[in-house]
Design an enzyme around this catalytic site. Sequence first.
Site, PDB file in Angstrom:
ATOM      1  N   ARG A 225      11.822  33.188 -47.923  1.00 41.80           N
ATOM      2  CA  ARG A 225      13.060  32.596 -47.413  1.00 41.80           C
ATOM      3  C   ARG A 225      14.094  33.698 -47.224  1.00 41.80           C
ATOM      4  O   ARG A 225      14.159  34.647 -48.013  1.00 41.80           O
ATOM      5  CB  ARG A 225      13.614  31.554 -48.386  1.00 41.80           C
ATOM      6  N   HIS A 273       9.969  32.857 -38.047  1.00 41.59           N
ATOM      7  CA  HIS A 273       9.549  31.851 -39.039  1.00 41.59           C
ATOM      8  C   HIS A 273       8.212  31.206 -38.637  1.00 41.59           C
ATOM      9  O   HIS A 273       8.108  29.998 -38.501  1.00 41.59           O
ATOM     10  CB  HIS A 273      10.625  30.775 -39.248  1.00 41.59           C
TER      11      HIS A 273
HETATM   12  P1  NDP Z   1       4.314  27.905 -55.463  1.00 41.59           P
HETATM   13  O1  NDP Z   1       5.271  26.961 -56.091  1.00 41.59           O
HETATM   14  O2  NDP Z   1       2.872  27.551 -55.461  1.00 41.59           O
HETATM   15  O3  NDP Z   1       4.416  29.339 -56.170  1.00 41.59           O
HETATM   16  C1  NDP Z   1       5.627  29.888 -56.551  1.00 41.59           C
HETATM   17  C2  NDP Z   1       5.379  31.148 -57.369  1.00 41.59           C
HETATM   18  O4  NDP Z   1       6.632  31.764 -57.631  1.00 41.59           O
HETATM   19  C3  NDP Z   1       4.735  30.861 -58.722  1.00 41.59           C
HETATM   20  O5  NDP Z   1       3.816  31.859 -59.056  1.00 41.59           O
HETATM   21  C4  NDP Z   1       5.925  30.909 -59.680  1.00 41.59           C
HETATM   22  O6  NDP Z   1       5.604  31.285 -61.005  1.00 41.59           O
HETATM   23  C5  NDP Z   1       6.760  31.985 -59.032  1.00 41.59           C
HETATM   24  N1  NDP Z   1       8.178  31.854 -59.418  1.00 41.59           N
HETATM   25  C6  NDP Z   1       9.040  30.853 -59.140  1.00 41.59           C
HETATM   26  N2  NDP Z   1      10.236  31.099 -59.704  1.00 41.59           N
HETATM   27  C7  NDP Z   1      10.117  32.276 -60.351  1.00 41.59           C
HETATM   28  C8  NDP Z   1      10.995  33.046 -61.143  1.00 41.59           C
HETATM   29  N3  NDP Z   1      12.253  32.659 -61.377  1.00 41.59           N
HETATM   30  N4  NDP Z   1      10.534  34.184 -61.672  1.00 41.59           N
HETATM   31  C9  NDP Z   1       9.255  34.587 -61.472  1.00 41.59           C
HETATM   32  N5  NDP Z   1       8.363  33.895 -60.726  1.00 41.59           N
HETATM   33  C10 NDP Z   1       8.793  32.750 -60.179  1.00 41.59           C
HETATM   34  O7  NDP Z   1       4.836  28.174 -53.984  1.00 41.59           O
HETATM   35  P2  NDP Z   1       3.975  28.509 -52.678  1.00 41.59           P
HETATM   36  O8  NDP Z   1       3.134  29.682 -52.978  1.00 41.59           O
HETATM   37  O9  NDP Z   1       3.297  27.296 -52.172  1.00 41.59           O
HETATM   38  O10 NDP Z   1       5.125  28.868 -51.611  1.00 41.59           O
HETATM   39  C11 NDP Z   1       6.002  29.950 -51.797  1.00 41.59           C
HETATM   40  C12 NDP Z   1       7.092  29.946 -50.734  1.00 41.59           C
HETATM   41  O11 NDP Z   1       6.603  30.426 -49.484  1.00 41.59           O
HETATM   42  C13 NDP Z   1       7.672  28.582 -50.355  1.00 41.59           C
HETATM   43  O12 NDP Z   1       8.591  28.129 -51.313  1.00 41.59           O
HETATM   44  C14 NDP Z   1       8.318  28.858 -49.011  1.00 41.59           C
HETATM   45  O13 NDP Z   1       9.660  29.255 -49.204  1.00 41.59           O
HETATM   46  C15 NDP Z   1       7.519  30.035 -48.450  1.00 41.59           C
HETATM   47  N6  NDP Z   1       6.770  29.653 -47.248  1.00 41.59           N
HETATM   48  C16 NDP Z   1       7.094  30.248 -46.042  1.00 41.59           C
HETATM   49  C17 NDP Z   1       6.390  29.950 -44.906  1.00 41.59           C
HETATM   50  C18 NDP Z   1       6.683  30.634 -43.615  1.00 41.59           C
HETATM   51  O14 NDP Z   1       6.103  30.292 -42.594  1.00 41.59           O
HETATM   52  N7  NDP Z   1       7.554  31.624 -43.583  1.00 41.59           N
HETATM   53  C19 NDP Z   1       5.280  28.979 -44.917  1.00 41.59           C
HETATM   54  C20 NDP Z   1       5.028  28.411 -46.210  1.00 41.59           C
HETATM   55  C21 NDP Z   1       5.756  28.743 -47.327  1.00 41.59           C
HETATM   56  P3  NDP Z   1       4.665  30.350 -61.935  1.00 41.59           P
HETATM   57  O15 NDP Z   1       3.290  30.429 -61.312  1.00 41.59           O
HETATM   58  O16 NDP Z   1       4.705  30.982 -63.248  1.00 41.59           O
HETATM   59  O17 NDP Z   1       5.247  28.973 -61.857  1.00 41.59           O
HETATM   60  C1  OXD Z   2       7.170  26.162 -45.387  1.00 44.59           C
HETATM   61  C2  OXD Z   2       7.606  26.898 -44.204  1.00 44.59           C
HETATM   62  O1  OXD Z   2       7.867  26.197 -46.411  1.00 44.59           O
HETATM   63  O2  OXD Z   2       6.981  26.732 -43.131  1.00 44.59           O
HETATM   64  O3  OXD Z   2       6.100  25.521 -45.350  1.00 44.59           O
HETATM   65  O4  OXD Z   2       8.557  27.682 -44.272  1.00 44.59           O
END
Ligand code: NDP
Ligand code: OXD
Length: 310
Positions: A225, A273
């Site tokens: 993001r 994006h």
């Molecule tokens: P998940 O919820 O599966 O994973 C999030 C990860 O971040 C976990 O490993 C979590 O740790 C870690 N995390 C969260 N908060 C913290 C913190 N404060 N400190 C350390 N680690 C932290 O999310 P996804 O993998 O499914 O998605 C990630 C992001 O990708 C989405 O939120 C979205 O913003 C972005 N995205 C962008 C897209 C694009 O096209 N540009 C498409 C899809 C997604 P823990 O495992 O310990 O909980």
């Molecule tokens: C998502 C994205 O969060 O597309 O899935 O950004």
Amino acid sequence: MNLLFMSGVDNADSWRDALCNELPEVDFRIWPDDAEPREEIDYVLAWRPQPGELRKFPNLKAILSLGAGIDGIFCDPDLPEDVPVVRLVDRCLTEGMSEYVIYWTLHYHRHFGAYTAMVADGEWDNLPQHDTNLRRVGILGLGELGGDAARKLATLGFDVAGWSRSEKDIPWIIGFSGAEGLTPFLNRSEILVNLLPLTPETEGIINKDTLAALPEGAVVINPARGGHVVDEDLLAALESGHVAAATLDVFHEEPLPKDHPYWKHPNVAVTPHIASLTVPHSAAEFIAENIRLIEAGKPPLNVVDREKGY
Ligand code: NDP
Ligand code: OXD
């Protein structure tokens, strides 16, 4: 059962086909024309709905996100407290993100940007080829997307580390966690990939201090993001050369304003994006599975933990 599709993206027909294929009993309605009567709506499929709107559906059983990131839903100050919000976990979304991360990692690791510029000038030369086993990639976030990208990069031979909130034990991935794990993780990340969710804790996490902790000449890939990045700090780190290059898919304001310095920066690659787009036919399987669970009185999968914010 009635499901309201509430997305600004103009692909409602594909979603209707995909969901009705999975759940023929669904009455698929499209915002805003078919939103009334609101008390009839059981489920909302949402991507950045207008703030205040979700609260107006009194009988919602779940809010189903059309994306993995739910920051566009949770920014609504009037979001109903008692309705579960389910984030999207989907094979195509995960594969698409790993493809994006691998593509750009290879781009920097193998100097493809530099070669493209060279051959455009008719130059025939080569640059040193680094040992992949010694190339240190760091992934912020080891969840659905970060975890998959990390495993695939390790399979390609990269020396991969990841940072998460909780400790992880993933084969071939060096795990760092929590506040104390961040600096040592950054210190070794020649290629930094951000796949964190946007929460109050992670907002602005790519800033002057964290960028300074990267090795000299590191590159940054951000498909998570825009709110994770302090733009002035990244531009300053690029200016000084401490950060050699960045690939950015997401921005504070989208579309990225035409006069933003990222557009023309020689060391910044902008993508609109698209790191991974939701593919209706595959995402509909996960959404339908969750609706079936809820209809059977069972808890849905991947409900957002409101305390953690993801
Ligand atoms: P998940 O919820 O599966 O994973 C999030 C990860 O971040 C976990 O490993 C979590 O740790 C870690 N995390 C969260 N908060 C913290 C913190 N404060 N400190 C350390 N680690 C932290 O999310 P996804 O993998 O499914 O998605 C990630 C992001 O990708 C989405 O939120 C979205 O913003 C972005 N995205 C962008 C897209 C694009 O096209 N540009 C498409 C899809 C997604 P823990 O495992 O310990 O909980
Ligand atoms: C998502 C994205 O969060 O597309 O899935 O950004």
